[in-house]
Each structure stands twice: as C-alpha cells, then as structure tokens.
Design a protein around this motif. Structure first.
Motif, mmCIF file in Angstrom:
data_model
loop_
_atom_site.group_PDB
_atom_site.id
_atom_site.type_symbol
_atom_site.label_atom_id
_atom_site.label_comp_id
_atom_site.label_asym_id
_atom_site.label_seq_id
_atom_site.Cartn_x
_atom_site.Cartn_y
_atom_site.Cartn_z
ATOM 1 N N UNK A 1 0.835 -1.199 0.000
ATOM 2 C CA UNK A 1 0.000 0.000 0.000
ATOM 3 C C UNK A 1 0.867 1.244 0.000
ATOM 4 N N UNK A 2 1.893 1.234 0.841
ATOM 5 C CA UNK A 2 2.813 2.359 0.909
ATOM 6 C C UNK A 2 4.162 1.862 1.395
ATOM 7 N N UNK A 3 5.171 2.717 1.222
ATOM 8 C CA UNK A 3 6.561 2.390 1.519
ATOM 9 C C UNK A 3 7.116 3.503 2.395
ATOM 10 N N UNK A 4 7.879 3.152 3.416
ATOM 11 C CA UNK A 4 8.490 4.173 4.265
ATOM 12 C C UNK A 4 9.581 4.954 3.535
ATOM 13 N N UNK A 5 10.070 4.401 2.423
ATOM 14 C CA UNK A 5 11.222 4.935 1.694
ATOM 15 C C UNK A 5 12.500 4.876 2.533
ATOM 16 N N UNK A 6 12.468 4.054 3.585
ATOM 17 C CA UNK A 6 13.638 3.911 4.431
ATOM 18 C C UNK A 6 14.841 3.334 3.718
ATOM 19 N N UNK A 7 14.614 2.653 2.591
ATOM 20 C CA UNK A 7 15.741 2.078 1.857
ATOM 21 C C UNK A 7 16.703 3.162 1.352
ATOM 22 N N UNK A 8 16.200 4.394 1.187
ATOM 23 C CA UNK A 8 17.066 5.479 0.746
ATOM 24 C C UNK A 8 18.088 5.837 1.820
ATOM 25 N N UNK A 9 17.702 5.644 3.071
ATOM 26 C CA UNK A 9 18.602 5.910 4.179
ATOM 27 C C UNK A 9 18.874 7.386 4.390
ATOM 28 N N UNK A 10 19.589 7.656 5.460
ATOM 29 C CA UNK A 10 19.941 9.040 5.752
ATOM 30 C C UNK A 10 20.834 9.617 4.657
ATOM 31 N N UNK A 11 21.613 8.740 4.002
ATOM 32 C CA UNK A 11 22.431 9.199 2.888
ATOM 33 C C UNK A 11 21.602 9.655 1.713
ATOM 34 N N UNK A 12 20.367 9.140 1.603
ATOM 35 C CA UNK A 12 19.459 9.540 0.542
ATOM 36 C C UNK A 12 18.416 10.536 0.990
ATOM 37 N N UNK A 13 18.579 11.077 2.193
ATOM 38 C CA UNK A 13 17.676 12.125 2.655
ATOM 39 C C UNK A 13 16.481 11.659 3.442
ATOM 40 N N UNK A 14 16.433 10.381 3.840
ATOM 41 C CA UNK A 14 15.299 9.869 4.616
ATOM 42 C C UNK A 14 15.794 9.482 6.009
ATOM 43 N N UNK A 15 15.305 10.195 7.014
ATOM 44 C CA UNK A 15 15.701 9.929 8.393
ATOM 45 C C UNK A 15 14.792 8.878 9.022
ATOM 46 N N UNK A 16 15.163 8.444 10.214
ATOM 47 C CA UNK A 16 14.316 7.518 10.961
ATOM 48 C C UNK A 16 12.946 8.140 11.198
ATOM 49 N N UNK A 17 12.926 9.398 11.564
ATOM 50 C CA UNK A 17 11.661 10.094 11.808
ATOM 51 C C UNK A 17 10.834 10.209 10.535
ATOM 52 N N UNK A 18 11.474 10.464 9.411
ATOM 53 C CA UNK A 18 10.760 10.540 8.126
ATOM 54 C C UNK A 18 10.066 9.221 7.816
ATOM 55 N N UNK A 19 10.784 8.119 7.991
ATOM 56 C CA UNK A 19 10.231 6.799 7.689
ATOM 57 C C UNK A 19 9.047 6.490 8.592
ATOM 58 N N UNK A 20 9.185 6.774 9.889
ATOM 59 C CA UNK A 20 8.101 6.507 10.826
ATOM 60 C C UNK A 20 6.885 7.379 10.524
#
Length: 276
Positions: free
Chosen positions: A184-203
């Motif tokens: 349904x949706x993806x946290x985009x956590x695979x991008x990682x902090x190196x790709x601009x996605x933080x732990x808080x962003x994913x959550x």
C-alpha cells in the motif's frame, strides 16, 4: 516472548501458510506452465483466489495492517528488527531475493524461524529487462535459494522488484504458483539518511499510511550510499503509531485470507516506481 509462545506463533503461521498453499475449493493438480505438455514448475499449489491481481490493499473494515520487509542487500538491521518484533509480539513477512538468501543463509534461516518468508526475485532485475524465460528463471532460482537457505517452503507470494508489474508478468507468476503481493505504501527507508530519509521521516510516512488492510513495505540491509539501516530503527515508532490508533498488526498470510478478498490494481503495462 517465551519459547512456548514462539512455538505457538510458528504453528499458527505454518497453518496459515498451509491454507494459502491450497486453492480454496481443493483445486486440482499443481500449477503448470501454460506451454503444452509442460510439467510442474514449482511442485506447489498456489492461492488461486488471489491470482489475476496486483494486490496492494486488502479491503476490510477491521483495524488491521501487515508489516513487510524486503531484503536484497546485506543483513544490516535484521537482529534489531527480529528483537523488536519478538519483544512486541508482532508478526511480519520478509520478501527475500535469492541472492540475499545465498549470501546470508544464517539471517534467512533466522527470519524464517519466526516469521513468513516470500520471494522478491533472484537478482532484483528491472522487469523490462526480462523476457518470459528470464522471469521464470528469476522465480524458480529464488524459490530454490530461499528453500535451501531456510530449510522451509516460502509463502506462495511474489513481490516484483521496484514495484514494476504488468498483467502478463503477473499471469506468468501466477502460473508458477505465486500471488503478486505488492504494498500500500513504503516508508522509503531504503534510501537511508544518505538519501535524505531519516528515521523520523520513515516513521511519519508509515503513520500517515495507516488504514484498514494496509500492507506496509520496509527494507532491511544498507548500501554504501544509504548509511545504516533506517527501517530497523523506525520500527518501534511504526508499531507505536499502529497501536496508538487502535490497530493490530497481523500476519500477511492471515490478512490476505480475510473475507472480502483483496484490492487489486489492473493496468495495461509495466509500472515504474522509485520504490524497491
């Protein structure tokens, strides 16, 4: 969780998996490749009532969701995810590539010991790069690798790399005995902090996506550019968000079998997304 509780969960998962492995009305022989005279491809029976669809959401009025993780790289984050799931008594389903299973057999076995595992292809290719023979090889090699690493049958689910599907590819995967289970949706956590996605962003992304029948996609592992795995660190906040809204995390196999079937997306050609 105590050892008896873990054994009970494993028995419950195996029962759900066994139910999925058989057509709802008993079915007939193992699914066969549509080519005339072809023998059994996987030696398994698939969940025929889930075929012909790109499954992204299970329509239900119940406040239930499923957590899924893709694993195609290394084992970064796996111990943390398993510990959190165990401590919170929460199930998840892990979509493994065959190459991951071969390169990380101990990790694959640990995942399968407590949760469902399913196929995410063998080498994680773009769909446009595969002909029919190539797709069949991806499915069959992944199945063999996952079985070899885990010592168990994977769930009859297949998740296409990059979220790229097509009606013909789904039909071929179905003929090999697998339902197409996307997300349904993806946290985009695979991008990682190196790709601009933080732990808080994913959550936060996961929290915004919560709805009945949601299938949430997260990822294990890390790359040189992503930095340490984000989704393993976001998982506690994700579970908190689910439970604070009165929802329950249930096993993907159980969700897929809920009354009302599944919601599919039908389209005319391959869909390209940034999600892995």
């Amino acid at each position: 969780m105590t050892s008896p509780q873990r054994r009970l969960r494993r028995r419950t998962f195996l029962a759900a998996g066994a139910a999925l492995a058989l057509p709802p009305s008993g079915g007939s022989a193992a699914f066969r490749h549509p080519a005339a005279g072809a023998g059994p491809v996987t030696g398994r029976r698939g969940p025929a009532d889930l075929f012909g669809k790109e499954i992204r959401l299970v329509p239900t009025g119940d406040p239930v969701v499923a957590l899924t993780f893709n694993a195609a790289w290394n084992d970064d984050g796996i111990d943390a995810v398993l510990d959190e799931l165990r401590n919170r008594d929460v199930p998840a389903t892990f979509f493994l590539t065959g190459r991951f299973a071969e390169a990380n057999p101990a990790a694959a076995e640990a995942l399968a010991a407590e949760h469902g595992v399913a196929s995410h292809s063998y080498s994680h290719p773009r769909l446009a790069d595969l002909d029919r023979a190539g797709l069949r090889e991806e499915v069959e090699r992944a199945d063999e690798a996952i079985r070899g690493a885990t010592g168990t049958d994977p769930l009859p689910f297949y998740r296409f790399p990059y979220g790229e599907t097509s009606p013909s590819a789904i039909a071929q995967v179905n003929a090999l005995g697998y339902a197409d289970i996307e997300f349904t949706d993806d946290t985009l956590g695979y991008l990682g902090e190196g790709g601009g996605v933080s732990v808080e962003d994913a959550a936060d992304r996961a929290a915004r996506a919560i709805r009945p029948g949601m299938i949430l996609q997260m990822h294990l592992g890390s790359t040189e550019t992503s930095g340490p795995n984000v989704d393993s660190r976001a998982l506690p906040a994700v579970v908190d968000a689910v439970e604070s809204r009165g929802y329950t995390v249930i096993d993907l196999a159980s969700l897929a079998r809920r009354p009302g079937g599944s919601r599919s997306r039908r389209h005319g050609g391959a869909q390209t997304r940034i999600r892995r």
